[in-house]
Scaffold this active site. Structure first.
Site, mmCIF file in Angstrom:
data_model
loop_
_atom_site.group_PDB
_atom_site.id
_atom_site.type_symbol
_atom_site.label_atom_id
_atom_site.label_comp_id
_atom_site.label_asym_id
_atom_site.label_seq_id
_atom_site.Cartn_x
_atom_site.Cartn_y
_atom_site.Cartn_z
ATOM 1 N N ASP A 24 -33.380 15.562 -40.848
ATOM 2 C CA ASP A 24 -32.710 15.033 -42.039
ATOM 3 C C ASP A 24 -31.335 14.473 -41.676
ATOM 4 O O ASP A 24 -30.687 14.952 -40.730
ATOM 5 C CB ASP A 24 -32.575 16.152 -43.087
ATOM 6 C CG ASP A 24 -32.261 15.604 -44.471
ATOM 7 O OD1 ASP A 24 -32.507 14.406 -44.711
ATOM 8 O OD2 ASP A 24 -31.768 16.372 -45.312
ATOM 9 N N GLY A 25 -30.896 13.477 -42.433
ATOM 10 C CA GLY A 25 -29.535 12.961 -42.277
ATOM 11 C C GLY A 25 -29.434 11.543 -41.754
ATOM 12 O O GLY A 25 -28.331 11.043 -41.524
ATOM 13 N N TRP A 29 -26.038 9.253 -41.959
ATOM 14 C CA TRP A 29 -25.502 8.746 -40.694
ATOM 15 C C TRP A 29 -25.198 7.251 -40.839
ATOM 16 O O TRP A 29 -24.129 6.777 -40.425
ATOM 17 C CB TRP A 29 -26.518 8.991 -39.573
ATOM 18 C CG TRP A 29 -26.032 8.581 -38.208
ATOM 19 C CD1 TRP A 29 -25.415 9.374 -37.281
ATOM 20 C CD2 TRP A 29 -26.138 7.263 -37.620
ATOM 21 N NE1 TRP A 29 -25.122 8.635 -36.155
ATOM 22 C CE2 TRP A 29 -25.553 7.330 -36.340
ATOM 23 C CE3 TRP A 29 -26.653 6.040 -38.054
ATOM 24 C CZ2 TRP A 29 -25.480 6.236 -35.481
ATOM 25 C CZ3 TRP A 29 -26.571 4.932 -37.203
ATOM 26 C CH2 TRP A 29 -25.992 5.045 -35.928
ATOM 27 N N ARG A 37 -29.670 2.070 -44.492
ATOM 28 C CA ARG A 37 -30.337 3.341 -44.171
ATOM 29 C C ARG A 37 -31.333 3.200 -43.020
ATOM 30 O O ARG A 37 -31.508 4.121 -42.214
ATOM 31 C CB ARG A 37 -31.091 3.860 -45.399
ATOM 32 C CG ARG A 37 -30.236 4.221 -46.582
ATOM 33 C CD ARG A 37 -31.114 4.635 -47.759
ATOM 34 N NE ARG A 37 -32.016 5.709 -47.409
ATOM 35 C CZ ARG A 37 -31.656 6.995 -47.356
ATOM 36 N NH1 ARG A 37 -30.437 7.353 -47.649
ATOM 37 N NH2 ARG A 37 -32.531 7.905 -47.020
ATOM 38 N N SER A 69 -42.668 12.533 -45.556
ATOM 39 C CA SER A 69 -43.294 13.510 -46.455
ATOM 40 C C SER A 69 -44.070 12.809 -47.567
ATOM 41 O O SER A 69 -43.877 11.606 -47.809
ATOM 42 C CB SER A 69 -42.216 14.403 -47.081
ATOM 43 O OG SER A 69 -41.469 13.661 -48.022
ATOM 44 N N GLU A 71 -43.497 13.135 -50.550
ATOM 45 C CA GLU A 71 -42.470 12.735 -51.525
ATOM 46 C C GLU A 71 -41.746 11.447 -51.080
ATOM 47 O O GLU A 71 -41.223 10.700 -51.911
ATOM 48 C CB GLU A 71 -41.424 13.844 -51.707
ATOM 49 C CG GLU A 71 -41.945 15.083 -52.435
ATOM 50 C CD GLU A 71 -42.918 15.925 -51.613
ATOM 51 O OE1 GLU A 71 -42.806 15.937 -50.362
ATOM 52 O OE2 GLU A 71 -43.795 16.562 -52.211
ATOM 53 N N ASN A 72 -41.718 11.179 -49.780
ATOM 54 C CA ASN A 72 -41.013 9.991 -49.280
ATOM 55 C C ASN A 72 -41.636 8.673 -49.759
ATOM 56 O O ASN A 72 -40.999 7.626 -49.694
ATOM 57 C CB ASN A 72 -40.932 9.986 -47.746
ATOM 58 C CG ASN A 72 -39.964 11.002 -47.182
ATOM 59 O OD1 ASN A 72 -40.120 11.464 -46.051
ATOM 60 N ND2 ASN A 72 -38.953 11.367 -47.954
ATOM 61 N N TRP A 73 -42.883 8.716 -50.286
ATOM 62 C CA TRP A 73 -43.492 7.496 -50.825
ATOM 63 C C TRP A 73 -42.683 6.969 -52.003
ATOM 64 O O TRP A 73 -42.799 5.810 -52.371
ATOM 65 C CB TRP A 73 -44.936 7.751 -51.273
ATOM 66 C CG TRP A 73 -45.900 7.955 -50.147
ATOM 67 C CD1 TRP A 73 -46.561 9.106 -49.835
ATOM 68 C CD2 TRP A 73 -46.320 6.993 -49.170
ATOM 69 N NE1 TRP A 73 -47.366 8.927 -48.728
ATOM 70 C CE2 TRP A 73 -47.241 7.631 -48.301
ATOM 71 C CE3 TRP A 73 -46.016 5.642 -48.932
ATOM 72 C CZ2 TRP A 73 -47.848 6.975 -47.230
ATOM 73 C CZ3 TRP A 73 -46.620 4.991 -47.857
ATOM 74 C CH2 TRP A 73 -47.518 5.656 -47.019
ATOM 75 N N ARG A 75 -39.550 6.528 -52.118
ATOM 76 C CA ARG A 75 -38.353 5.771 -51.688
ATOM 77 C C ARG A 75 -38.559 4.275 -51.939
ATOM 78 O O ARG A 75 -39.699 3.826 -52.124
ATOM 79 C CB ARG A 75 -38.111 6.019 -50.195
ATOM 80 C CG ARG A 75 -37.706 7.456 -49.970
ATOM 81 C CD ARG A 75 -37.164 7.656 -48.586
ATOM 82 N NE ARG A 75 -36.679 9.022 -48.505
ATOM 83 C CZ ARG A 75 -35.775 9.452 -47.666
ATOM 84 N NH1 ARG A 75 -35.246 8.634 -46.787
ATOM 85 N NH2 ARG A 75 -35.390 10.715 -47.662
ATOM 86 N N SER A 200 -38.279 21.839 -48.124
ATOM 87 C CA SER A 200 -38.797 20.514 -48.489
ATOM 88 C C SER A 200 -40.305 20.337 -48.255
ATOM 89 O O SER A 200 -40.731 19.317 -47.695
ATOM 90 C CB SER A 200 -38.021 19.421 -47.733
ATOM 91 O OG SER A 200 -36.661 19.472 -48.061
HETATM 92 C C1 FPP Z 1 -34.760 12.050 -43.493
HETATM 93 O O1 FPP Z 1 -33.467 11.499 -43.505
HETATM 94 C C2 FPP Z 1 -35.574 11.349 -42.527
HETATM 95 C C3 FPP Z 1 -36.718 10.688 -42.820
HETATM 96 C C4 FPP Z 1 -37.303 10.633 -44.163
HETATM 97 C C5 FPP Z 1 -37.464 9.942 -41.780
HETATM 98 C C6 FPP Z 1 -37.476 10.531 -40.420
HETATM 99 C C7 FPP Z 1 -37.704 9.441 -39.463
HETATM 100 C C8 FPP Z 1 -37.141 9.342 -38.238
HETATM 101 C C9 FPP Z 1 -36.309 10.378 -37.638
HETATM 102 C C10 FPP Z 1 -37.284 8.104 -37.428
HETATM 103 C C11 FPP Z 1 -38.582 7.764 -36.874
HETATM 104 C C12 FPP Z 1 -39.462 8.872 -36.485
HETATM 105 C C13 FPP Z 1 -40.286 8.833 -35.424
HETATM 106 C C14 FPP Z 1 -41.269 9.947 -35.199
HETATM 107 C C15 FPP Z 1 -40.263 7.753 -34.441
HETATM 108 P P1 FPP Z 1 -32.904 10.893 -44.849
HETATM 109 O O2 FPP Z 1 -33.206 9.443 -44.866
HETATM 110 O O3 FPP Z 1 -33.421 11.673 -46.017
HETATM 111 O O4 FPP Z 1 -31.359 11.136 -44.680
HETATM 112 P P2 FPP Z 1 -30.294 11.470 -45.810
HETATM 113 O O5 FPP Z 1 -30.640 12.856 -46.326
HETATM 114 O O6 FPP Z 1 -29.008 11.443 -45.084
HETATM 115 O O7 FPP Z 1 -30.416 10.404 -46.849
#
Ligand code: FPP
Length: 246
Positions: A24-25, A29, A37, A69, A71-73, A75, A200
């Site tokens: 996460d993060g 970042w 993002r 996840s 839930e990420n759909w 976004r 999560s």
């Molecule tokens: C959560 O951070 C991260 C994700 C939903 C995606 C994870 C994907 C990667 C690390 C990159 C690609 C992966 C691979 C296996 C090559 P967030 O976007 O929720 O961050 P935030 O909480 O700071 O908004």
């Protein structure tokens, strides 16, 4: 006593067999740098590469990464599309190194919800690495712990209905054979970056006795050094699995 954590675990260190990570993060970042993002996810892929290499090098047998996840759909479409493309590019660019290092690639989650071209790349990567056994990389994609448990229940109910299973034989051991992780040991260590104290919907069944480690470091900044520090902390923890000490 040495205060610094070494670059590799010392001889006799107790390594987790299975490390799972909630990465996460990425968004924060990017935001801190006034970037989109997606740039955070791209930078996050570098940390993924570092983790795979490090785990392989020090002898961790299973690494499970929560990459997307259920839930990420929800976004924005553009972010979802960029993530899917990034995953495809990552498989293309890293597959040969994983083959050379005897790493088996496995995906857990709802494969049928992913874009067709990504599914083709995933299936190819899984086929081409099916005989590799130095380490297994499990990518959780369109994964949700509750859906996984519901799916396992449905499958067992179907078997009971068809007379293939006996209702009295439904034990935890029988149940977990119906999860995506049927052939994977439970995680010994679960790391979450980004500082939130949540699970999560990740591996809900499997983390019953996992050691949890939450760091405020944002995933793209997660380093080999910090991973070694976490492993060193893990090594000092005493795991009792609900029992008392002798
Ligand atoms: C959560 O951070 C991260 C994700 C939903 C995606 C994870 C994907 C990667 C690390 C990159 C690609 C992966 C691979 C296996 C090559 P967030 O976007 O929720 O961050 P935030 O909480 O700071 O908004």
């Amino acid at each position: 006593m040495k205060s610094e954590v070494s670059e590799t675990p010392y001889a006799g260190a107790r390594l987790p067999l299975h490390v799972a990570v909630i990465m996460d993060g990425n968004g924060r970042w990017a935001k801190k740098r006034m970037l989109n993002r997606v740039k955070g996810h791209e930078k996050g892929a570098d940390a993924v590469r570092m983790m795979i290499r490090t785990c392989r090098e020090i002898g961790i047998r299973h690494l499970t990464l929560y990459a997307f996840s259920t839930e990420n759909w929800q976004r924005p479409k553009t972010e979802v599309k960029a993530l899917m493309e990034l995953l495809k590019r990552f498989l293309a660019s890293e597959k040969q190194e994983m083959i050379d290092n005897h790493i088996r690639i496995n995906v857990i989650g709802e494969l049928d919800r992913l874009p067709e071209d990504l599914v083709v790349s995933i299936k190819k990567a899984m086929d081409e690495t099916a005989d590799k056994n130095a380490m297994q990389l499990n990518l959780a994609l369109s994964y949700g712990g509750r859906s996984e448990i519901a799916m396992a229940c449905a499958e067992i109910a179907r078997k009971v209905k068809n007379g293939e299973a006996d209702i009295h034989a439904i034990t935890p051991e029988y149940f977990e054979r119906h999860l995506y992780t049927a052939d994977i040991p439970d995680p010994d260590l679960l790391i979450r970056t980004g500082g939130e104290y949540r699970i999560s919907n990740f591996l809900l069944w499997q983390i019953a006795y996992s050691e949890l480690f939450i760091t405020s470091t944002l995933w793209p900044d997660f380093s080999r050094k910090e991973f070694m520090e976490i492993l060193s902390d893990y090594n000092r923890r005493e795991r009792r699995f609900g029992r008392v000490d002798d």
